[in-house]
Motif scaffolding. Structure first.
Motif, short mmCIF file in Angstrom:
data_model
loop_
_atom_site.label_atom_id
_atom_site.label_comp_id
_atom_site.label_asym_id
_atom_site.label_seq_id
_atom_site.Cartn_x
_atom_site.Cartn_y
_atom_site.Cartn_z
N LEU A 124 0.78 -1.06 -0.01
CA LEU A 124 0.26 -0.10 0.06
C LEU A 124 1.35 1.15 0.33
N LEU A 170 1.34 3.40 -3.14
CA LEU A 170 0.09 4.19 -3.94
C LEU A 170 0.74 5.99 -3.53
N ILE A 203 -1.99 -2.59 -7.70
CA ILE A 203 -1.98 -0.89 -6.78
C ILE A 203 -1.79 0.30 -7.39
N LEU A 262 -7.50 -4.36 -3.14
CA LEU A 262 -5.80 -5.06 -3.44
C LEU A 262 -5.50 -6.26 -2.85
#
Length: 397
Positions: free
Chosen positions: A183, A186, A245, A215
């Motif tokens: 994450l 991102l 992502i 995701l």
């Protein structure tokens, strides 16, 4: 006298014929790649990525196993009655599957749906039983049900098992550390393309938790139209493990005007981004995600993401998976397109050299050319080159 529907305008009729003709050509190309000896997996990847993906479930049943290097002649045996006995995950899986009614086609008879739900439970438990290092997470069933509905229970189990030990492996760790690491890519992607949007989101302290379900379910949990889900699965199966992502980033970038127009606080921005639109321009976003992967590969973003656990993520070991696939072989069209893009870059850089713009915007101008060349297909080649520092890459001479 009954009224007759007027014929469609000539341009509409011609457009429909052109579209049908294009689909037929693509279908023929896919079957030609499947009949090659050995199977032309590189061509199948390119066609899974390109506009329209793999077109229909009948084709996916044949191509998805090739993309994951799964032998359809050696599938796991049917589960026995003992599978559910004393299984530590059974109760949680049962609860999640019972809540998954919306993932089945509307109008499906209850008896058929209940039978598929039982198959879904068995498929999940079988993968976990055969791979005790994997840990079930809520949302995993959203991925498995997609495969189940497309290819059936036994093949779905084999495909999901391969996927779980490679692309999804980080989500199946005992903790969420590696998921958080992914994450963390991102915001750097967003920052490269739209610094204003990035800074707004940082001020709002919205974080990235709004994209978690996107995701870990490959968007299966948040998209209501099954056609869009399987189209994305075509794309993700043919690409690098971090492509989801990048796709999450292009959704946020696509909605930048909405985000910038709302209140700059966590609650407002999180609420907006959590409600994913169902009418997204999927093909455009897929193409753009491929562009961004080529422009800003994970190796360039890793410095800004949490890097301390990079050795443990599926992204860092993607080359292991690729090199283990005995059916991979060079694809001359991909290599030719890659060389063409490099030449186009050099020409564009010469044109832009006189303008005092930052490297980011030079890259954006240059990489815009890749849309016509099939940017996401180029990303397959690029990912192999970017993620092989520890291996001698022999499949791309």
């Amino acid at each position: 006298m009954a009224l007759r529907r007027p014929p469609p305008p000539p341009h509409q009729d011609n457009g429909r014929r052109d579209c049908d003709s294009k689909k037929k050509r693509k279908e023929a190309d896919i079957y030609q790649a499947l009949s090659s000896e050995p199977v032309d997996v590189a061509a199948l990847r390119r066609m899974a990525i390109s506009e329209g993906g793999l077109l229909m479930d009948e084709i996916r049943c044949r191509v998805w196993p090739k993309l994951l290097n799964v032998n359809t002649e050696d599938l796991p045996p049917p589960p026995g009655e003992e599978l559910r006995e004393d299984n530590k995950d059974y109760q949680q899986v049962l609860l999640d599957v019972r809540r998954s009614l919306r993932r089945f086609p509307p109008g499906m008879p209850d008896e058929q749906r209940e039978g598929l739900q039982e198959e879904l439970i068995d498929s999940i438990l079988q993968v976990l039983q055969r791979n005790p290092q994997l840990h079930y997470y809520q949302g995993y069933h959203d991925i498995v049900v997609t495969f189940l509905l497309v290819v059936g229970e036994r093949l779905a189990t084999a495909l999901v098992e391969k996927l779980s030990t490679h692309h999804l492996r980080d989500f199946m760790d005992p903790t969420m550390d590696n998921t958080k690491h992914i994450l963390n890519y991102l915001m750097p992607i967003i920052d490269q393309v739209n610094p204003e949007l990035h800074d707004f989101m940082q001020r709002a302290e919205v974080g990235t938790i709004f994209a978690l379900s996107w995701l870990i379910t490959w968007f299966g949990h948040v998209l209501s139209d099954f056609r869009h889900v399987v189209r994305l699965y075509d794309f993700f199966l043919a690409c690098h493990p971090l492509m989801p992502i990048y796709f999450a980033a292009v959704i946020v970038l696509h909605r930048a005007p909405e985000v910038l127009a709302c209140e700059c606080d966590m609650a407002s921005v999180h609420h907006l981004l959590s409600q994913i639109p169902q009418d997204l321009p999927y093909e455009t976003l897929i193409s753009r995600a491929g562009d961004l992967f080529v422009q800003f590969p994970p190796s360039e973003l890793a410095r800004e993401a949490a890097q301390q656990q990079a050795e443990r993520t599926a992204a860092s070991t993607f080359k292991d998976f690729e090199l283990a696939s005995a059916q991979q072989r060079p694809d001359t069209v991909l290599r030719q397109r890659f060389r063409e893009r490099l030449r186009a870059e050099e020409r564009a850089k010469l044109l832009l050299a006189t303008k005092p713009r930052t490297n980011r915007f030079v890259k954006l101008a240059v990489m815009g050319l890749t849309v016509a060349l099939g940017a996401a297909a180029l990303a397959v080649v690029k990912s192999a080159l970017e993620w092989a520092p520890k291996f001698e890459l022999q499949i791309f001479p």
